[in-house]
Design a protein around this motif. Structure first.
Motif, PDB file in Angstrom:
ATOM      1  N   GLY A  94     -41.718 -46.643 -42.038  1.00 27.92           N
ATOM      2  CA  GLY A  94     -42.895 -47.219 -41.408  1.00 27.92           C
ATOM      3  C   GLY A  94     -42.656 -48.530 -40.684  1.00 27.92           C
ATOM      4  N   ASP A  95     -41.431 -48.775 -40.236  1.00 29.91           N
ATOM      5  CA  ASP A  95     -41.169 -49.976 -39.439  1.00 29.91           C
ATOM      6  C   ASP A  95     -41.082 -49.605 -37.967  1.00 29.91           C
ATOM      7  N   ILE A  96     -41.659 -50.455 -37.152  1.00 28.33           N
ATOM      8  CA  ILE A  96     -41.485 -50.259 -35.709  1.00 28.33           C
ATOM      9  C   ILE A  96     -40.145 -50.885 -35.349  1.00 28.33           C
ATOM     10  N   PHE A  97     -39.214 -50.089 -34.883  1.00 26.30           N
ATOM     11  CA  PHE A  97     -37.914 -50.694 -34.582  1.00 26.30           C
ATOM     12  C   PHE A  97     -37.605 -50.739 -33.101  1.00 26.30           C
ATOM     13  N   LEU A  98     -38.488 -50.196 -32.282  1.00 27.03           N
ATOM     14  CA  LEU A  98     -38.282 -50.353 -30.841  1.00 27.03           C
ATOM     15  C   LEU A  98     -39.619 -50.204 -30.155  1.00 27.03           C
ATOM     16  N   GLU A  99     -39.837 -51.023 -29.169  1.00 24.18           N
ATOM     17  CA  GLU A  99     -41.051 -50.839 -28.385  1.00 24.18           C
ATOM     18  C   GLU A  99     -40.736 -50.974 -26.915  1.00 24.18           C
ATOM     19  N   LYS A 100     -41.485 -50.249 -26.125  1.00 24.08           N
ATOM     20  CA  LYS A 100     -41.253 -50.334 -24.673  1.00 24.08           C
ATOM     21  C   LYS A 100     -42.598 -50.154 -24.007  1.00 24.08           C
ATOM     22  N   HIS A 101     -42.837 -51.000 -23.034  1.00 28.59           N
ATOM     23  CA  HIS A 101     -44.127 -50.926 -22.336  1.00 28.59           C
ATOM     24  C   HIS A 101     -43.891 -50.650 -20.867  1.00 28.59           C
ATOM     25  N   TRP A 102     -44.690 -49.761 -20.335  1.00 31.79           N
ATOM     26  CA  TRP A 102     -44.536 -49.469 -18.903  1.00 31.79           C
ATOM     27  C   TRP A 102     -45.635 -50.090 -18.059  1.00 31.79           C
ATOM     28  N   LYS A 103     -46.736 -50.374 -18.727  1.00 30.65           N
ATOM     29  CA  LYS A 103     -47.793 -51.098 -18.012  1.00 30.65           C
ATOM     30  C   LYS A 103     -47.932 -52.425 -18.754  1.00 30.65           C
ATOM     31  N   SER A 104     -49.104 -53.018 -18.732  1.00 28.40           N
ATOM     32  CA  SER A 104     -49.203 -54.284 -19.441  1.00 28.40           C
ATOM     33  C   SER A 104     -49.004 -54.030 -20.942  1.00 28.40           C
ATOM     34  N   VAL A 105     -48.633 -55.101 -21.626  1.00 24.74           N
ATOM     35  CA  VAL A 105     -48.181 -54.957 -23.002  1.00 24.74           C
ATOM     36  C   VAL A 105     -49.341 -54.586 -23.933  1.00 24.74           C
ATOM     37  N   VAL A 106     -49.109 -53.579 -24.756  1.00 25.62           N
ATOM     38  CA  VAL A 106     -50.090 -53.216 -25.782  1.00 25.62           C
ATOM     39  C   VAL A 106     -49.578 -53.749 -27.102  1.00 25.62           C
ATOM     40  N   SER A 107     -50.420 -54.490 -27.783  1.00 27.61           N
ATOM     41  CA  SER A 107     -49.982 -55.092 -29.037  1.00 27.61           C
ATOM     42  C   SER A 107     -49.572 -54.016 -30.029  1.00 27.61           C
ATOM     43  N   ARG A 108     -48.559 -54.316 -30.810  1.00 24.69           N
ATOM     44  CA  ARG A 108     -48.077 -53.289 -31.734  1.00 24.69           C
ATOM     45  C   ARG A 108     -49.060 -53.061 -32.885  1.00 24.69           C
ATOM     46  N   SER A 109     -50.085 -53.886 -32.930  1.00 22.73           N
ATOM     47  CA  SER A 109     -51.079 -53.655 -33.985  1.00 22.73           C
ATOM     48  C   SER A 109     -51.828 -52.344 -33.758  1.00 22.73           C
ATOM     49  N   VAL A 110     -51.716 -51.781 -32.560  1.00 22.05           N
ATOM     50  CA  VAL A 110     -52.361 -50.500 -32.300  1.00 22.05           C
ATOM     51  C   VAL A 110     -51.789 -49.418 -33.219  1.00 22.05           C
ATOM     52  N   CYS A 111     -50.580 -49.670 -33.678  1.00 19.36           N
ATOM     53  CA  CYS A 111     -49.942 -48.684 -34.549  1.00 19.36           C
ATOM     54  C   CYS A 111     -50.568 -48.645 -35.938  1.00 19.36           C
TER      55      CYS A 111
END
Lengths: 418, 1127
Positions: free
Chosen positions: A12-29
């Motif tokens: 349950g760890d986020i180990f990579l994030e990538k955004h293609w438009k404006s940044v979405v906070s990882r709290s959405v997860c």
């Protein structure tokens, strides 16, 4: 379309994030984690999770969740299919798609993701084009790069992107020209208690490994193409030709690819290569259960059944199993109640069997369900449907390629109900 | 796994989380963020690329882990112009991520991208646009807008694709740009390349999905391109076209749906569909006119069908939903197989597909029935898949297959997965309600489950039995009794409530047990769940009404308990019921009806699929999956009552575009050929050649003649009656005419002096004449495909090179010209007619004058006199007198003039229009290209008021229209000249050609060589200018060098000069060396110099040098000349 991508590992760890438009906070997860918690099994997380402002679409591969964040209407399959394509690409690049591999190659991963999507819309997903843009890391190249300071990013511009045959690189050169085709068939079957077949289907694929110089144009014909009930093609296959003549005509991509997958369904035709004799019983009132299993070959056209693996989810009431295999080894996990028996090759003279007793929770009533038995096996040099490749021809190039065709039959989702 | 706790760890610890060991950015040395960033800055400032790369890799790794790296912005942005590609790419990644936060600093990078946008390499232009448009900084909106507009008319399809991608980016950044963006979308929608199609439709869907009118003109093209679009684009296009078709075509099932309303709904078997059709035919035919499918509707269905075979699940699903929503009932069946195939895919794919199959199977049960067994459940399926499969199985159940399905359900009930068992029980209940015959069997089976050890199973069975019993309670009092006994053991509230309700409802059937149950319940009332309490009150009330003797006190007791309950719902209910049933003085009129109210006959519940009404959402969409409207979802419109005008989809200009594009480019045969073969049987060939592609110089060398002919034959099969055929027939008719003509000819000769003069000229210029005559012939014959074009080109060239032509060809050419003369009344249009002739003669002159180093072509207009017969001179003089407006001030040496077709006579309903680039200066506006247009009226009636309307041009382009032609008599033709300022681009000028009755959409697209006008330089001037370019005195000037092998026929200088000048409107610059040929020109609009040098070498090799400030012009020109010379 696809706003962001988060990779979440099994813990349950986020180990990579990538955004293609404006940044979405990882709290959405958080919404995803909620669903994850609610799901009893890892694969029971709903693929689409609505949240107040976003929708999360996830796929689970190799114990990694690929969670895509989208904001507006998009066909869910579009995203799912794309995510799977991403995983396939990683696998293609790094050999395996594990958390460690991704972390080790985080820069390449990022470069790949950057090329694959533009503003959330798929841009380059063909592996041949991607490999032109970003070279896959190999040990040799890493060494050379550190010495010479050259990079993994292709120096040349990816002209393939502009080509009419986008799946093939230009200027391919090999000293040994070879083309290998693997016809692999999987049997999906459900066998009921009495041994009769409830449903059986054959799903086949033809995987190819083509290493040919230049722009070869191949045709592949079958002895019995009528067998194929439903087919889906790699984009390189000329559909009209297939419709008209039942011949596969194509300019192959360079390297490994899946040329075709097909379906043979006519139920009566499907030969079931193994049979199972079983006797699994629990007596009322006693804390013991009996377990007997015998495997045997059936309709194998004289070929040996290999790599047999039997697994079964025993009822929750079973505490332990004390079994005796006539060959191979077995394991029983008392926590997950999973019994698995690695049989190996079936010898028709001496049929493998697994016999013994199961101990049940004291005082508990007898479980009213019986476990299903899942079987895996392989049969080399046999396509169980009887499909045969007639010939393979090459046009457009002068040299003589080395050609090879291999057949194999495997168990797909092969279940025996007891 | 405790996900949430792990996550909170992650969140809490993210700031101080230790670095991963393998990460280059890690290591014990850099313990604090502050220090680490300092170090990175140092590395970024260094001169070594390797250090920069290392630093960027670390930064990207930080971004990937979601760490803030924004304080490095200034240091990173400096490297945006770095030479190293990987560094550059990583800087782009960084920039796109953080530009929004650091708007001011981000502006520093903009100029780099602006420079990139002008790069000669299409891939660099594209990537510059891509990054520029990804930077979300509002201030650069105008720059982005400009860049997008420019890129949208770029000649590289890849750049145009990038432009299409950039549109939604800009739209989300500044929605006010919408109107301008729609214009760009409209333009890109008209693009003919597969590369662009998917992306622009995606932009359309995001920016202006309601502007369905933009699709009309492109509908057929999109349908035809579809199979070659990349898979992601296919999904978007198919979904959009589904919506489009719903607004434009009639419901193909309109007759059947009418019938359905009349007939009973209960059709179960698929066979019934056919019967239904048979019945429908006579009945409906009588009532309504028969439904005829719009050919465009059919086109869509036909062209999407092969895509069911796609390996991409999203594409298959898109086609499936298209068929489901659009196809006639009889044809929808084909999608079932493909959807069933998808069930083998990953479980997420299965999940989505099953959701859609569930919806489909309600409406079209028959479709999936043959695949019933594919939905059988395996113990290894995830629960969510199992439940969905169960749903499908239930939907598919009917009288014939119910026994197999029930047997299957029986095994499911024994599963270990209890959620799934519960779902199975509900499924059995639904089958039982839907199919009367098996109701008893199901009920018995469910009753047996009541003795199951698992409480969940029992509870679920109770709930389902309750529903079933409601249908025929009389027969089942023993079951009710049995259930009453269960109340002691079952703890699940829902089940308890169900039992109580049953007993209350049917208390007459169990008069002895009911009061006893109430007694027990009254005892445990306070401990029950709310839902159970409510049912206890209900039970009490019902008993009070039917059996008040036994239950009066109990009821009072229960009501008293309820009065003080914590839940206000229960308190309210108790108060309400007390007033209603207990007769008091104050009780109102209602109490009389209490019995009626409580013991009314309740309709049995209908057990329905949760997927019942989902099909109003477009299948395959997110909204459908969630059964709720997602943001940005476009409703699937209902079928229109009557079909809108189908003619809006007619496209007139298509043939013209094909021709012109084939001339302006070198198709990349080696790559296309395979793909072309594949399309052999398809219409609309030219789309597949990536014709406008600015293919790299190396590729052009690949274009071998043999592969070319192969693909040409592929393209030859399209456009009804291949080129060769029409050519032959054309020749036949002409040879027929020949004989007649010879007689007429004599008469004419006597009548017309000018004709005679011309005749002589022709004789002296036999070879040239024949070729140009052929050219004209070609134009008339409306040969559309490439093959014939190139063939006749080579024909003409061969005849040019063979200077001594034979008698035959001479005759032929004579007769040809005469044919033309007959068609073109000489009397009426003498000046323009003869002007053409004169040009041909000058061509001939140029051929001759090359022999004696006659230097400046400026004097070309004078020199020819020496070679010409006196009669021709007089002819020429006459010309210059009569044709004052278009007096040829300079006559550049040029090759044969190609006629292009503007409007075919069949499309133009008898009006045929051709045009050519006359290479004359357009005197009213010197920076316009003169286009000479010839109208021929092939009808039997007059055409009036020929004029131009509604020009649609790229920004900056202008048109100077010709004066309106009042009347064009039947069978006559007229030639006019118009001017177009193409702004030095090869973009087409689109306009409408109007007659008094009709309007035709036409467009003119110039080959690059026609965008220039000869410039007259001396050898020294030429060298000086070239020097200037190379030394960079003129900024941005460039030189393109290209090696080539001369074609077989390019044996000497003459041919080279001939070919170059035929390709481009350039003048020859005198030159001392016989190894070199030099040419000079200026672009018409902006007057940029174009210098061309061809240096021949031993053994057929040559080098081509083009110097031009305008890179695009330069590259295109190189390509064209290369092609001309290597043939």
């Amino acid at each position: 379309m696809i706003h962001s991508l988060f990779l979440v590992n099994a813990s349950g760890d986020i180990f990579l994030e990538k955004h293609w438009k404006s940044v979405v906070s990882r709290s959405v997860c958080d919404y995803f984690f909620e669903a994850l918690e609610r799901a009893t099994e890892p694969e029971n997380v709903p693929p689409v999770i609505p949240t107040p402002h976003h929708y999360l679409i996830n796929v689970l591969r190799h114990r990694i969740y690929f969670v895509a964040v989208i904001q507006s209407e998009v066909p869910p399959l579009f995203v799912i299919e794309f995510l799977h394509r991403v995983v396939d690409t990683f696998q293609d690049y790094f050999g395996v798609c594990t958390e460690a591999a991704i972390k080790d190659n985080v820069v390449v991963v990022y470069e790949l993701l950057e090329e694959m999507l533009d503003n959330g819309f798929p841009l380059a997903t063909e592996s041949n084009i991607l490999k032109e843009l970003i070279k896959p890391p190999t040990i040799l190249r890493t060494v050379v790069n550190t010495i010479t300071g050259s990079t993994n990013v292709g120096e040349q511009l990816p002209t393939g992107q502009l080509s009419v045959v986008p799946w093939r690189r230009t200027g391919v050169k090999y000293t040994n020209n070879e083309a290998y085709f693997d016809v692999i068939e999987e049997i999906d079957a459900i066998i009921d208690k009495s041994g009769s077949t409830i449903t059986a289907e054959i799903q086949g694929v033809i995987d190819a490994c083509v290493k040919l110089t230049g722009m070869p144009d191949l045709t592949l014909s079958f002895m019995n193409p009528r067998l194929l009930d439903d087919v889906s093609f790699h984009p390189c296959v000329r559909f009209k030709r297939w419709e008209a003549e039942r011949i596969l005509s194509f300019i192959p991509p360079d390297g490994n690819f899946r040329l075709l997958s097909y379906h043979v369904s006519s139920q009566n035709l499907v030969a079931i290569p193994v049979y199972v004799k079983h006797n699994i019983s629990f007596r009322e009132g006693s804390s013991q259960g009996r377990f007997e299993l015998t495997l045997g070959p059936k309709q194998t056209m004289g070929k040996a059944v290999e790599s047999v693996l039997v697994s079964s989810q025993l009822p929750r009431g079973v505490l332990n199993a004390n079994l005796n295999p006539s060959q191979g080894t077995y394991t029983f996990d008392p926590v997950t109640k999973l019994l698995s028996w690695d049989v190996g090759k079936i010898n028709p003279q001496k049929l493998p069997s697994l016999k013994g007793s199961m101990s049940l929770q004291a005082g508990a009533s007898k479980p009213d369900e019986n476990p299903t038995i899942n079987i895996q096996f392989k049969i080399q040099q046999l396509a169980i449907s009887g499909l045969k490749v007639n010939r393979l021809d090459m046009y457009g190039e002068k040299y003589k390629p080395f050609k090879g065709i291999k057949y194999m039959t495997k168990a797909g989702k092969f279940q025996v109900r007891t | 796994m405790s996900a949430s706790s792990a996550f909170s760890d992650e969140k809490g610890g993210s700031a101080s989380e230790p670095e991963y060991g393998h990460d280059p950015a890690s290591g014990g040395i850099f313990s604090s963020d502050y220090k680490r960033h300092d170090d990175l800055k140092e590395m970024l400032d260094s001169n070594k690329d390797s250090l920069k790369l290392e630093a960027m890799k670390r930064i990207v790794a930080m971004i990937a882990r979601g760490k803030n790296a924004s304080d490095l912005f200034p240091a990173v942005v400096k490297n945006v112009a770095c030479k190293n590609i990987e560094v550059k790419k990583l800087v782009y990644v960084y920039l796109v991520r953080y530009a929004e936060e650091q708007q001011d600093l981000a502006l520093l990078s903009i100029s780099t991208f602006q420079r990139g946008l002008k790069d000669p390499n299409q891939l660099i232009r594209a990537s510059a646009l891509r990054v520029l448009s990804s930077i979300r900084v509002t201030i650069i909106v105008p720059i982005m807008m400009l860049a997008i507009k420019e890129a949208a008319s770029d000649m590289s399809p890849y750049v145009r694709k990038t432009a299409a991608h950039a549109i939604p980016k800009l739209h989300s950044l500044d929605p006010e740009q919408k109107d301008q963006l729609i214009e760009v979308i409209e333009k890109l929608l008209a693009d003919k390349t597969t590369l662009v199609a998917g992306s622009v439709v995606m932009a359309f869907e995001e920016v202006c999905p309601d502007r369905i009118d933009l699709i009309h003109k492109n509908y057929r093209k999109l349908c035809n391109l579809l199979i070659d679009v990349e898979e992601w684009g296919q999904v978007v296009i198919i979904n959009m076209l589904t919506r489009y078709a719903r607004t434009q075509f009639l419901n193909p099932n309109i007759n059947e749906s009418l019938l359905e309303e009349n007939s009973e709904k209960a059709f179960y078997a698929s066979d019934d569909e056919e019967e239904e059709d048979k019945k429908a035919e006579p009945a409906t035919l009588a009532k309504r006119k028969p439904y005829v499918m719009d050919p465009d509707h059919r086109l869509l269905l036909r062209n999407t069908k092969p895509l069911l075979q796609s390996r991409n699940a999203a594409v298959v699903m898109a086609v499936a939903q298209l068929y489901f929503h659009l196809a006639p009932k009889a044809e929808v069946g084909i999608i079932a197989k493909a959807l069933v195939r998808l069930m083998r895919s990953h479980s997420e794919v299965q999940y989505v597909v099953l959701q859609n199959v569930a919806t489909m199977s309600i409406k079209r049960r028959g479709m999936f029935e043959p695949y019933l067994k594919s939905f059988y459940i395996r113990s290894t399926d995830p629960t969510q898949i199992k439940v969905l499969k169960l749903e499908v199985l239930t939907n598919l159940a009917n009288e014939t297959n119910i026994s197999t399905i029930l047997r299957e359900f029986q095994t499911y009930i024994k599963s270990m997965d209890k959620d799934f068992v519960a779902a199975s029980i509900q499924a059995i209940g639904r089958c039982a309600t839907n199919i009367g015959e098996v109701r008893d069997t199901c009920l018995n089976g469910l009753v047996q489950l009541l003795s199951n050890r698992d409480e969940l199973v029992v509870a679920e069975s109770v709930v389902v039995i309750k529903k079933l019993l409601q249908m025929q309670p009389e027969q089942h009092s023993d079951i009710i009794k049995h259930m009453a006994k269960l109340i002691d053991n079952i703890q699940v509230p829902m089940a308890r409530a169900s039992i109580l309700w049953l007993i209350g409802e049917y208390c007459e059937h169990v008069p002895k047990i009911a009061p006893d149950v109430l007694r027990k319940m009254a005892k445990s009332f306070t401990n029950e769940e709310d839902i159970v309490k409510l049912q206890i009150i209900n039970l009490a009330a019902k008993l009070y009404l039917t059996n008040s003797k036994q239950s009066k006190l109990l009821t009072q007791y229960v009501l008293n308990l309820a009065k003080y309950d914590q839940n206000y719902d229960i308190r309210d209910r108790a108060r309400f019921i007390r007033q209603l049933i207990v007769p008091t003085d104050k009780s109102g009129a209602l109490s009389k009806y209490a019995k009626k109210l409580f013991l009314a006959l309740k309709p049995a519940p209908v057990l329905e699929s949760p997927f019942k009404d989902r099909d109003h959402f477009q299948l395959g969409s997110l909204s459908h999956l969630l059964n709720a409207k997602a943001a940005g979802y476009q409703e699937l419109p209902n079928w229109p009552e009557s079909a809108p005008d189908p003619s809006v989809r007619n496209v007139e200009v298509i043939t013209l575009l094909e021709r012109v594009t084939t001339l302006t480019s070198i198709p990349d045969w080696s790559k296309c050929s395979s793909r072309k073969d594949r399309k052999e049987k398809k219409v609309e060939k030219p789309f597949y050649s990536d014709s406008e592609g600015e293919s790299g110089p190396t590729e052009s060398a690949d274009s071998e003649s043999d592969s070319g002919s192969g693909s040409a034959s592929a393209s030859g099969s399209d456009e009804s009656g291949s080129g060769s055929e029409s050519e032959e027939s054309g020749e036949e008719t002409e040879s027929d005419e020949e004989e007649e003509d010879e007689e007429e000819e004599k008469k004419k000769r006597k009548k017309l002096d000018k004709t005679k003069a011309k005749k002589q000229a022709e004789e002296s210029a036999e070879s040239e004449q024949s070729s140009s005559a052929e050219d004209r012939k070609r134009g008339r014959k409306a040969v559309k495909n490439q093959k014939s074009a190139s063939e006749s080109e080579s024909e003409s060239e061969s005849s040019e090179s063979e200077e001594e032509s034979e008698e035959e060809s001479e005759e032929e050419s004579e007769s040809d010209t005469n044919v033309r003369k007959k068609r073109t009344p000489v009397l009426k249009q003498p000046p323009k007619q003869s002007k053409k002739e004169s040009k041909k003669e000058t061509q001939e002159m140029s051929l001759l004058d090359l022999d004696d180093y006659e230097p400046a072509p400026a004097s070309a207009s004078v020199t020819p006199v020496n070679f010409l017969s006196s009669s021709l001179v007089s002819d020429l003089e006459g010309l210059s007198l009569t044709d004052t407006i278009l007096a040829p001030t300079t006559l550049a040496p040029s090759g044969s003039i190609k006629m292009y077709e503007l409007l075919h006579r069949i499309k133009g309903e008898g009006l045929a229009v051709e045009y050519c680039f006359s290479r004359q200066p357009f005197s009213p506006e010197p920076n316009m290209v003169a286009v000479q247009i010839q109208f021929t009226n092939n009808t039997n009636s007059e055409t009036k008021n020929l004029h131009i309307e509604d020009p649609r041009l790229q920004s900056g382009m202008r048109i100077r229209e010709f004066a309106e032609i009042d009347v064009l008599a039947a069978g006559e033709s007229v030639t006019v000249v118009m001017g177009i300022d193409f702004c030095d681009s090869t973009q087409a000028a689109n306009f409408q050609l109007c007659t008094h009755t009709r309007k035709f959409f036409v467009s003119i697209q110039p080959p690059v060589g026609e965008l220039m006008t000869p410039a007259f330089l001396t050898e020294n001037d030429f060298k000086k200018e070239q020097e200037n370019l190379l030394n960079g005195k003129l900024m941005g000037m460039n030189e393109i060098l290209e090696k080539l092998t001369l074609g077989e026929k390019c044996v000497n200088e003459h041919v080279i000069v001939e070919r170059v000048t035929a390709t481009a409107n350039l003048s020859r610059v005198p030159c001392g060396s016989d190894k070199e040929c030099r040419f000079a020109g200026k672009t018409v609009s902006s007057g940029c110099l174009v210098l061309v040098t061809v240096t021949t070498k031993e053994g057929g090799g040559a080098q081509l040098t083009v110097n031009c400030e305008k890179m695009l012009i330069g590259t295109m020109l190189v390509k064209d000349i290369l092609q001309a010379l290597s043939q």
